[in-house]
Design a protein around this motif. Structure first.
Motif: not given
Length: 445
Positions: A185-210
């Motif tokens: 049920g989690g959302t990961d718009t950019d498919g980088d393995g980081i859910y949108d809720k915790d993703d500072a850049c939800p529309d651009v794939a990035g790194l967990a470290a950032f």
């Protein structure tokens, strides 16, 4: 299979994956519930005696729950079983009841003590309805369970529920379950393995470290803080490269392949005169920028640099800005020449035989190119004063025009007639009057 599904990532993210479904088996046991008395001596007796457990060896329970925040979740579970043993007789032997059907549907509010951790114990309370051999009764349930998460989404769940029946014909009992749990049920718009809720850049794939933001050039500086996001660089250069190591980022370095100075935009200055080597006509000799990095010359050797020398090709004095000064001797020579300039009688027309002396005067004036002179006209006392004044003005201007027409700058000359007012000899003799009829060329003060 569980290891393959992601054993390396062991944090369950309930906030990001709010839904949980558990598929497994259940075991029903009536003995340790207290023989009908909730607090009798048999309560929890032989709690783990599997001889009394009724287990259906197939998928026999399914539950769905939703995380609502702060460790709480609400879920529904359905189960089925086959009852062969229901408690024990006085000899401690399981009481066989044949082959009864068992169905249950239960709702539970759970509190997870360590949500998001690998080991995630919980307590629950709820109620439901249970049927044994098609006879049903409501139950009040208390639940103790443990989730062991192998990844963000996959885990193993163990649970034991105490089900207190409200009707005498349904004995209070325990139901144990074990199964595989799946979070989703989690959302990961950019498919980088980081859910949108915790993703500072939800529309651009990035790194967990950032926090899900990208580092396009892989230099360890996220793009939003990287002045050169597409070119690997240094942290001290805000992510930009410094190819020559001079402390000036290549993007700001006018000489990116040669070490230089920050003050000169990364370009070298071998002689330290503030002019980059590329623009310095004298790379190894310090000089001003105004002279392309070369020292100012002193062409005439008079001690005044050409840049300050108003007469750079003629030796002069420092006091006169590098130009020669008109001495008393030169002044005397000029006037000796000027006295010999001849005019037609009563006129301002210069006689032809005066051209030679005028040439000498012009030669002297050109040796002092910055000096200014006054051409003065004088007459004797013969005739009216008014006529003499006009004649002296005219003769002074006639000489001035001749000098200008023969190469002397007009701004250096002025003309003035004094008439008969400044005699240098007696007007009573022929020789005296001849001396008084004269032209003088004097240095302007």
């Amino acid at each position: 299979m569980l290891l393959v599904l992601g054993y390396s990532n062991v944090n369950a993210q309930d906030e990001n994956n709010p839904w949980q479904i558990t598929l497994g088996i259940n075991a029903v046991d009536a003995y340790p519930s207290g023989d009908g008395a909730p607090f009798s001596e048999t309560i929890f007796s032989k709690f783990v005696d599997v001889d009394n457990w009724n287990v259906l060896p197939s998928l026999s329970t399914i539950s769905v729950s939703k995380y609502v925040g702060d460790g709480f979740s609400f879920g529904l579970a359905g189960s089925l079983n086959k009852i062969e043993n229901w408690g024990e007789d006085a000899n401690g032997d399981a009481i066989s009841v044949g082959d009864l059907s068992y169905y249950g549907i239960d709702g539970t509010v759970k509190y997870n003590f360590l949500p998001g951790k690998t080991i995630d114990p919980y307590l629950g309370i709820g109620g439901g309805y249970t049927w044994v051999d098609e006879v049903g009764a409501g139950t009040l349930n208390g639940t103790l369970g443990l989730n062991i998460w192998f990844s963000d989404n996959i885990g193993f769940t163990l649970q034991s529920a105490y089900k207190h029946a409200f009707e005498d014909y349904l004995q209070t009992h325990f139901q144990h379950t074990a199964g595989i749990s799946i979070k989703f049920g989690g959302t990961d718009t950019d498919g980088d393995g980081i859910y949108d809720k915790d993703d500072a850049c939800p529309d651009v794939a990035g790194l967990a470290a950032f926090n899900g933001c990208p580092d396009s050039d892989g230099d360890g500086i996220e793009d939003s803080k990287d002045d050169c996001p597409n070119e690997a660089g240094l942290a001290e250069m805000n992510g930009c490269p410094d190819s020559d190591g001079d402390g000036v980022a290549d993007k700001d370095d006018n000489c990116p392949t040669v070490a230089g100075l920050k003050a000169l935009a990364g370009c070298p200055d071998a002689d330290g005169d503030g002019v980059t080597d590329a623009d310095d006509a004298c790379v190894n000799t310090a000089g001003p920028a105004a002279n392309k990095g070369c020292p100012w010359p002193d062409t005439d050797g008079d001690g005044v640099l050409d840049k300050d020398d108003k007469c750079p090709d003629v030796k002069g004095t420092v006091a006169n800005n590098g130009c020669p000064e008109v001495t008393e001797e030169i002044q005397k020579t000029l006037n000796e020449y000027a006295k010999t300039i001849l005019f037609d009688t009563g006129k301002s027309t210069i006689k032809a035989q005066s051209e030679e002396v005028l040439g000498d005067i012009i030669g002297i004036l050109k040796e002092y190119p910055t000096a200014k002179f006054t051409v003065e006209g004088h007459t004797d006392s013969v005739g009216s004063e008014k006529l003499n004044q006009r004649l002296s003005d005219s003769r002074a201007n006639s000489v001035k025009e001749y000098l200008i027409n023969n190469g002397i700058d007009a701004f250096r000359l002025s003309a003035l007639g004094y008439g008969e007012s400044k005699p240098i000899d007696s007007n009573k003799t022929r020789a005296g009057r001849a001396n008084n009829r004269r032209v003088e060329i004097n240095l302007a003060k």
